[in-house]
Design a protein around this motif. Structure first.
Motif, PDB file in Angstrom:
ATOM      1  N   TRP A 101      77.219   7.112  79.625  1.00  0.00           N
ATOM      2  CA  TRP A 101      76.265   8.212  79.602  1.00  0.00           C
ATOM      3  C   TRP A 101      75.913   8.493  78.157  1.00  0.00           C
ATOM      4  O   TRP A 101      76.800   8.593  77.299  1.00  0.00           O
ATOM      5  CB  TRP A 101      76.864   9.459  80.235  1.00  0.00           C
ATOM      6  CG  TRP A 101      76.779   9.516  81.734  1.00  0.00           C
ATOM      7  CD1 TRP A 101      77.161   8.538  82.595  1.00  0.00           C
ATOM      8  CD2 TRP A 101      76.282  10.599  82.537  1.00  0.00           C
ATOM      9  NE1 TRP A 101      76.940   8.935  83.891  1.00  0.00           N
ATOM     10  CE2 TRP A 101      76.407  10.204  83.882  1.00  0.00           C
ATOM     11  CE3 TRP A 101      75.773  11.860  82.236  1.00  0.00           C
ATOM     12  CZ2 TRP A 101      76.019  11.010  84.939  1.00  0.00           C
ATOM     13  CZ3 TRP A 101      75.391  12.683  83.286  1.00  0.00           C
ATOM     14  CH2 TRP A 101      75.500  12.266  84.627  1.00  0.00           C
ATOM     15  N   VAL A 102      74.619   8.625  77.883  1.00  0.00           N
ATOM     16  CA  VAL A 102      74.141   9.024  76.556  1.00  0.00           C
ATOM     17  C   VAL A 102      73.424  10.364  76.718  1.00  0.00           C
ATOM     18  O   VAL A 102      72.403  10.448  77.397  1.00  0.00           O
ATOM     19  CB  VAL A 102      73.181   7.986  75.952  1.00  0.00           C
ATOM     20  CG1 VAL A 102      72.656   8.475  74.600  1.00  0.00           C
ATOM     21  CG2 VAL A 102      73.891   6.632  75.789  1.00  0.00           C
ATOM     22  N   VAL A 103      73.982  11.383  76.092  1.00  0.00           N
ATOM     23  CA  VAL A 103      73.426  12.732  76.184  1.00  0.00           C
ATOM     24  C   VAL A 103      72.737  13.053  74.862  1.00  0.00           C
ATOM     25  O   VAL A 103      73.394  13.091  73.812  1.00  0.00           O
ATOM     26  CB  VAL A 103      74.519  13.773  76.460  1.00  0.00           C
ATOM     27  CG1 VAL A 103      73.903  15.154  76.671  1.00  0.00           C
ATOM     28  CG2 VAL A 103      75.350  13.364  77.678  1.00  0.00           C
ATOM     29  N   PHE A 104      71.427  13.253  74.903  1.00  0.00           N
ATOM     30  CA  PHE A 104      70.685  13.589  73.692  1.00  0.00           C
ATOM     31  C   PHE A 104      70.805  15.080  73.434  1.00  0.00           C
ATOM     32  O   PHE A 104      70.378  15.904  74.246  1.00  0.00           O
ATOM     33  CB  PHE A 104      69.220  13.186  73.836  1.00  0.00           C
ATOM     34  CG  PHE A 104      69.021  11.691  73.947  1.00  0.00           C
ATOM     35  CD1 PHE A 104      69.461  10.841  72.959  1.00  0.00           C
ATOM     36  CD2 PHE A 104      68.401  11.152  75.069  1.00  0.00           C
ATOM     37  CE1 PHE A 104      69.281   9.469  73.062  1.00  0.00           C
ATOM     38  CE2 PHE A 104      68.218   9.778  75.178  1.00  0.00           C
ATOM     39  CZ  PHE A 104      68.672   8.929  74.176  1.00  0.00           C
ATOM     40  N   ALA A 105      71.391  15.422  72.281  1.00  0.00           N
ATOM     41  CA  ALA A 105      71.585  16.811  71.898  1.00  0.00           C
ATOM     42  C   ALA A 105      70.814  17.103  70.609  1.00  0.00           C
ATOM     43  O   ALA A 105      70.676  16.227  69.758  1.00  0.00           O
ATOM     44  CB  ALA A 105      73.074  17.105  71.700  1.00  0.00           C
ATOM     45  N   LYS A 106      70.351  18.317  70.478  1.00  0.00           N
ATOM     46  CA  LYS A 106      69.558  18.685  69.297  1.00  0.00           C
ATOM     47  C   LYS A 106      70.427  18.654  68.050  1.00  0.00           C
ATOM     48  O   LYS A 106      71.498  19.254  68.000  1.00  0.00           O
ATOM     49  CB  LYS A 106      68.955  20.082  69.487  1.00  0.00           C
ATOM     50  CG  LYS A 106      67.990  20.478  68.388  1.00  0.00           C
ATOM     51  CD  LYS A 106      67.347  21.822  68.696  1.00  0.00           C
ATOM     52  CE  LYS A 106      66.364  22.210  67.583  1.00  0.00           C
ATOM     53  NZ  LYS A 106      65.717  23.508  67.872  1.00  0.00           N
ATOM     54  N   ALA A 107      69.936  17.958  67.031  1.00  0.00           N
ATOM     55  CA  ALA A 107      70.683  17.841  65.768  1.00  0.00           C
ATOM     56  C   ALA A 107      70.707  19.177  65.040  1.00  0.00           C
ATOM     57  O   ALA A 107      69.780  19.980  65.144  1.00  0.00           O
ATOM     58  CB  ALA A 107      70.040  16.779  64.905  1.00  0.00           C
TER      59      ALA A 107
END
Length: 327
Positions: free
Chosen positions: A321-327
């Motif tokens: 799973w790749v979860v894109f989170a705000k930098a």
């Protein structure tokens, strides 16, 4: 009775000779392709991409946009995916994109609409098949021009069906076999990911939570499952066909989110997730967390994950799973 003249016989012999030479050339070409690998080392598509996996991809991956609202759960077919991307959409909610290569489930869903982010993300694959329920009218021309095979409902007979026990629009399901004759194999996953032993170091970690404005994901390590049990919005993530979801590796990838040119019917802007570039990430595997750097130079490249000293970070065998989170 008709007779065959000398000239006709000569033409027939030449035709048979040409056909034999063509067949030999094709066979030689195929043999060469089977032994030469699928790309130069380090390009995100080559021999070092997935140690232990076959290099001979037979076809494109299948990417399916999956509804992730509360009313869409539990999902179907999610455990069969090799890779699941989690992206933020309008209103701070989330949407999933499941990628299938090793095997195809009987059904997948519920299926929902595509976003602009998907087009850049899918450039890493070779002519992928994208199953989705539609998109904003302004976005459809971009989908049509993208290097992928778009498969919304109505494009292929019998590819989709409705579950009448669920409310629309959370009841549209895909039959993958209607789009692909068989799974292409793991070599079609030109993601740049590599699989093998864990790197040295890391910190013991049994639970990680990623928050969006209107969604929450928690990953809890389970030694008995050798994976990270997924919870969404405080509820266990289960499937209708294969029980609890527990990927072997979870990547929290910190990215830039910017406004796009697209809005939903309520006027909410659809954020664009920048997956080309570099930044920091956290890799969860084997009950540990590893702080790493991610890098994807161009849209046609896969994403590489490296330690502080530049060593490649391998993932555990199994679902990612790749979860894109705000930098």
């Amino acid at each position: 009775m008709a007779t065959v003249g000398t000239a006709d016989k000569a033409r027939a012999r030449r035709g048979r000779t040409t056909a034999a030479l063509l067949a030999a050339a094709v066979a030689a070409s195929l043999a060469a392709g089977c032994t030469s690998g699928d790309g130069p080392k380090g390009d995100g598509r080559g021999a070092d991409r997935e140690p232990g996996h076959s290099r001979a991809a037979e076809g494109p991956v299948l990417a399916v946009k999956i509804d992730n609202s509360r009313r869409a759960r539990p999902h179907t077919g999610l455990n069969s995916a090799d890779l699941v991307y989690v992206e933020q959409v309008e209103g701070g909610m989330s949407r999933l994109m499941a990628v299938y290569a090793s095997k195809l489930p009987k059904d997948v869903g519920p299926v929902r609409s595509a976003r602009e982010t998907d087009l850049e993300l899918l450039r890493q694959f070779r002519q992928p098949v994208l199953a989705f329920s539609g998109a904003q009218s302004k976005l459809m021309p971009l989908i049509g021009a993208a290097p992928l095979r778009a498969e919304p409902p109505g494009r292929t007979s019998d590819a989709y069906h409705r579950d009448t026990t669920r409310p629309a629009p959370h009841n549209l399901y895909l039959r993958p076999s209607a789009l692909l004759p068989e799974a292409p194999g793991a070599a079609a996953l030109t993601t740049g990911f590599s699989y093998g032993p864990a790197p040295e170091g890391g910190t013991a970690d049994t639970s990680e939570t990623v928050r969006y404005p209107a969604a929450r994901f928690t990953f809890t390590w389970s030694a008995s499952r050798a994976g990270w049990l997924v919870s969404m919005d405080g509820e266990d993530t289960t499937t209708t066909d294969a029980g609890r979801v527990a990927p072997a590796t979870v990547v929290v990838q910190y990215v830039t989110l910017r406004k796009s040119d697209y809005y939903d019917s309520l006027g909410n802007n659809t954020p664009f997730t920048e997956t080309v570039g570099k930044g920091r990430a956290k890799v969860l595997r084997d009950g540990k967390a590893f702080d790493v750097t991610w890098s994807r130079p161009t849209a046609t490249d896969g994403t590489r994950f490296t330690t502080e000293d530049g060593e490649r970070v391998d993932f555990a065998e199994g679902q990612v799973w790749v979860v894109f989170a705000k930098a």
